[in-house]
Design an enzyme around this catalytic site. Structure first.
Site, PDB file in Angstrom:
ATOM      1  N   TYR A  94       0.815  -1.257  -0.028  1.00  0.00           N
ATOM      2  CA  TYR A  94      -0.004   0.117  -0.073  1.00  0.00           C
ATOM      3  C   TYR A  94       1.071   1.242  -0.107  1.00  0.00           C
ATOM      4  CZ  TYR A  94      -4.732   2.001  -0.095  1.00  0.00           C
ATOM      5  OH  TYR A  94      -5.968   2.409  -0.398  1.00  0.00           O
TER       6      TYR A  94
ATOM      7  N   LYS B 163       2.938  10.752   6.447  1.00  0.00           N
ATOM      8  CA  LYS B 163       2.320   9.727   5.393  1.00  0.00           C
ATOM      9  C   LYS B 163       2.442   8.324   6.103  1.00  0.00           C
ATOM     10  CE  LYS B 163       2.623  12.112   1.205  1.00  0.00           C
ATOM     11  NZ  LYS B 163       1.804  12.612   0.270  1.00  0.00           N
TER      12      LYS B 163
ATOM     13  N   GLU C 217       4.285   8.284  -0.905  1.00  0.00           N
ATOM     14  CA  GLU C 217       5.400   8.906  -1.236  1.00  0.00           C
ATOM     15  C   GLU C 217       6.418   8.566  -0.146  1.00  0.00           C
ATOM     16  OE1 GLU C 217       2.274  10.027  -1.441  1.00  0.00           O
ATOM     17  OE2 GLU C 217       2.089  11.754  -2.735  1.00  0.00           O
ATOM     18  N   GLY C 218       6.162   8.219   1.236  1.00  0.00           N
ATOM     19  CA  GLY C 218       7.216   7.769   2.097  1.00  0.00           C
ATOM     20  C   GLY C 218       8.029   6.719   1.538  1.00  0.00           C
ATOM     21  N   HIS C 219       7.089   5.451   0.995  1.00  0.00           N
ATOM     22  CA  HIS C 219       7.953   4.418   0.558  1.00  0.00           C
ATOM     23  C   HIS C 219       8.700   4.816  -0.573  1.00  0.00           C
ATOM     24  CE1 HIS C 219       4.516   2.515   2.708  1.00  0.00           C
ATOM     25  NE2 HIS C 219       5.171   1.902   3.217  1.00  0.00           N
TER      26      HIS C 219
ATOM     27  N   ARG D 201      -1.953   3.570   7.255  1.00  0.00           N
ATOM     28  CA  ARG D 201      -3.116   3.706   8.303  1.00  0.00           C
ATOM     29  C   ARG D 201      -3.728   4.993   7.826  1.00  0.00           C
ATOM     30  NH1 ARG D 201       0.726   0.209  11.450  1.00  0.00           N
ATOM     31  NH2 ARG D 201      -0.465  -1.654  11.607  1.00  0.00           N
TER      32      ARG D 201
ATOM     33  N   GLN E 293      11.655   1.253  15.230  1.00  0.00           N
ATOM     34  CA  GLN E 293      11.837   0.155  14.320  1.00  0.00           C
ATOM     35  C   GLN E 293      13.509   0.258  13.720  1.00  0.00           C
ATOM     36  OE1 GLN E 293       9.257  -1.847  11.412  1.00  0.00           O
ATOM     37  NE2 GLN E 293      10.144  -0.416  10.060  1.00  0.00           N
TER      38      GLN E 293
HETATM   39  O1  PAF Z   1       7.897  -0.634   8.244  1.00  0.00           O
HETATM   40  C1  PAF Z   1       7.165  -1.862   7.876  1.00  0.00           C
HETATM   41  O2  PAF Z   1       6.564  -1.506   6.874  1.00  0.00           O
HETATM   42  C2  PAF Z   1       7.342  -3.210   8.424  1.00  0.00           C
HETATM   43  O3  PAF Z   1       7.515  -3.208   9.664  1.00  0.00           O
HETATM   44  C3  PAF Z   1       8.608  -4.090   7.743  1.00  0.00           C
HETATM   45  C4  PAF Z   1       9.992  -3.271   8.236  1.00  0.00           C
HETATM   46  C5  PAF Z   1       8.546  -3.999   6.178  1.00  0.00           C
HETATM   47  C6  PAF Z   1       8.710  -5.498   8.239  1.00  0.00           C
HETATM   48  O4  PAF Z   1       7.491  -6.082   8.134  1.00  0.00           O
END
Ligand code: PAF
Length: 283
Positions: free
Chosen positions: A33, A185, A36-38, A188, A154
């Protein structure tokens, strides 16, 4: 031409071919999903590496029993178009059974760093993240892996894991990408109705307030947290999970800004839990 593959064997075969040609490989782990962050992570990997693998996998192991695994948004066609537009070369889109075969029983677990912030309200979350990210690292064996600073804990946990376990992959943290009005962004954000979307602005407004206090020289963490908390409480739809300032390596709470720190929050807007943060070093 960008490819989508579903099996570990296909990823390994492709990466082996690239390695034979002497190419470098970047990995962008995602749960799909894509926004722009990704896209900014894929851009960074495309800039630094010859080839970019994007994993697109909603990892069941990092969701608690009452969390949003079933409703988590998914759209592989949209994701494929975004990855291709940003120069990604391969999407790894496995089924849960490809990642977790029958009898799967090995986990990567971490103490200390995972016991604060999101780890407190999401007790199984980081075990799931560390386990799946370790698996992705072993499957792709990239030179570099890219993670957003929005998931600040994370990022700290992954950095610590590669250090503890001598994993030879460079971890790159990329800045938070925000909507024009400030909201960070997030996949969710799609859960928010229009009233909640407006209310959610209180997170970034509170983050900007905290950043401003630090910029002006405030070093007392309680003072910063009180001001940020008051701001969030002014929004009726917002309910605070936590607002904390921690040492950015150990994730343990601190009282004074006398070292690089992370100010992080999780806030419910209606039923949706959103996170936001700033690193003092980025100010
Ligand atoms: O940040 C995320 O989207 C998830 O925690 C990751 C790093 C893809 C692991 O499932």
């Amino acid at each position: 031409m960008m490819k989508i593959v579903n099996t570990i064997d296909e990823v390994r075969r492709q990466v082996r071919e690239w390695r034979k040609e002497g190419l470098t490989v970047g990995l962008v782990p995602t749960m799909g999903y894509l926004h722009e962050g990704h896209a900014s992570l894929i851009d960074a990997s495309h800039r630094d590496n010859d080839r970019t693998v994007v994993s697109d996998f909603v990892n069941p192991m990092q969701f608690g029993p009452s969390e949003d695994l079933e409703s988590y948004p998914r759209d592989i066609e949209h994701d494929a178009a975004l990855v291709e537009a940003h120069g990604g070369d391969l999407i790894f889109h496995p089924e849960p059974s490809e990642m977790y075969h029958d009898g799967f029983s090995s986990f990567v677990d971490m103490t200390v760093l995972t016991e604060e912030l999101c780890g407190l309200s999401r007790p199984v979350h980081f075990r799931g993240v560390c386990t799946v990210v370790s698996k992705l690292f072993n499957i792709v064996q990239p030179d570099r892996a890219y993670f957003g600073k929005k998931d600040a804990q994370q990022l700290a946990v992954i950095r610590h894991m590669v250090d503890d376990l001598n994993i030879n992959i460079q971890i790159i943290g990329c800045p938070i990408i925000r909507e024009a009005d400030g909201l960070a962004k997030s996949s969710r954000n799609t859960y928010l109705n229009s009233q909640e979307r407006q209310a959610a602005l209180v997170l970034s407004q509170s983050i900007f307030l905290g950043e401003d206090m630090v910029r002006k020289g405030e070093t007392n963490c309680d003072a910063i947290i009180s001001a940020m908390t008051a701001k969030i409480k002014s929004e009726a739809l917002a309910e605070i999970d936590y607002v904390k300032i921690v040492d950015c390596k150990t994730m343990q709470q601190i009282k004074q800004l006398d070292r690089p720190a992370l100010c992080a929050m999780a806030v419910y807007i209606g039923k949706t839990r959103l996170i936001d943060n700033f690193f003092t070093e980025d100010i």
